[in-house]
Design a protein around this motif. Structure first.
Motif: not given
Length: 348
Positions: A110-118
């Protein structure tokens, strides 16, 4: 076959994993309007020779094909590794359920995709079953009145595609997600028992009782050791009950009829009698195709109803609470959404 999308170009999609579910994804992606399946990654290759796209051995080779998004259909234990690599390379992802095999792993995704705005979603396919889609609309319209109970039964033979998780993470996550989604309510507590009869490391059967935020009682019976294949959701409320068979995508409503009695001793009893039964005629589109259409639309920037990673995380949290309850014999309280594993507390 690919057709130019509403955004004026064809989306480039990739697929990771050619197991039983991966092959279904490949079939749908190969015929999805506005999308081109440009490559598939699986170290075992394409044993059947039926995939209509280049098959490469590594994720790095697939990423080099300049993807707009990827479908992750590899074993659950690999979801974190694959998902983090996709997020790091700016590639949106539809990740098969469950999102991950632990709460901590799901949180990192969750954190990775949210941080990347994807754009990222989870493949909880039951949400796109025609019977459940129709049922949810009817519940939202108040056709059942107050909801009292949700009962699900999901049983059948052992799926040999599964090696890294037990029946709770593989199958019960379907029922956890659909119950929250169809009622619009979160779980607040669960109590469960599991058994293992196949000799595998993980559990084969689970019986769970839960409560939703509005007090609705929930029962789940799930196993993969039965010759009987059953996929049933029964929701009982003020005005009767809905029965959804997600194998056939049929939805039936059993209405309450008023009890008329002259027996004085029973006048105070509030009960129901059998009323009319209605089986609805529902258009039946393939759930996997609908799931892909919704995700494609989301990648294109359109309003679309997908299962978000945070919703997928919530399902993993509840499943973890089920396993915790079965391990220590307690009732486990599930904290409100977007909390961490530390917020799963034991009561009773």
């Amino acid at each position: 076959m690919s057709v130019v999308s509403g955004q004026g170009r064809t989306l480039r999609a990739g697929l990771i994993g050619l197991g039983a579910m991966g092959r279904n994804h490949a079939r749908v992606l190969s015929n999805l309007d506005g999308v081109e399946l440009v490559g598939v990654a699986d170290p075992a290759g394409d044993s059947t020779g039926t995939v209509r796209a280049p098959v490469v051995a590594t994720l790095a080779e697939l990423i080099a094909m300049k993807l707009d998004y990827a479908v992750v259909a590899c074993p659950t234990a690999l979801h974190e590794q694959v998902g983090l690599e996709l997020a790091a390379n700016g590639i949106s992802a539809l990740i098969e359920k469950p999102l991950a095999q632990s709460v901590e792993t799901a949180q990192r995704l969750v954190a990775a995709f949210e941080a990347a705005g994807l754009v990222a979603g989870v493949g909880h396919i039951e949400r796109y079953n025609p019977a459940l889609q129709n049922l949810r609309s009817r519940l939202e319209a108040g056709e059942l009145g107050e909801v009292f109970q949700v009962v699900t039964r999901r049983q059948g033979p052992f799926p040999h595609r599964i090696a890294d998780v037990g029946v709770v993470m593989d199958l019960a996550t379907h029922d956890i997600d659909l119950t929250s989604w169809v009622t619009g309510r979160e779980y607040t507590s669960v109590s469960a028992r599991t058994v293992s009869r196949s000799g595998r490391l993980h559990e084969d059967m689970v019986a769970a009782v839960g409560q939703l935020a509005d007090g609705t009682m929930v029962n789940h019976l799930v196993n993969w050791l039965s010759p009987l294949k059953e996929r049933s959701t029964v929701i009982t409320g003020d005005r009767g009950c809905f029965v959804a068979d997600t194998l056939t995508a049929d939805l039936t409503f059993y209405a309450n009829a008023a009890i008329d009695t002259e027996w004085e001793a029973l006048r105070a009893f509030r009960g129901v009698a059998e009323g009319d039964m209605v089986r609805y005629a529902i258009p039946k589109r393939e759930p996997l195709l609908v799931e892909h259409e919704r995700f494609r639309d989301a990648v294109e920037g359109k309003e679309s109803d997908i299962v978000t990673l945070r919703q997928g995380l919530r399902t993993v949290q509840v499943a973890a609470a089920v396993l915790q309850s079965a391990t220590d014999g307690s009732t486990v309280s599930v904290a409100p959404g977007d909390r961490t594993v530390d917020d799963l507390s034991t009561t009773g």
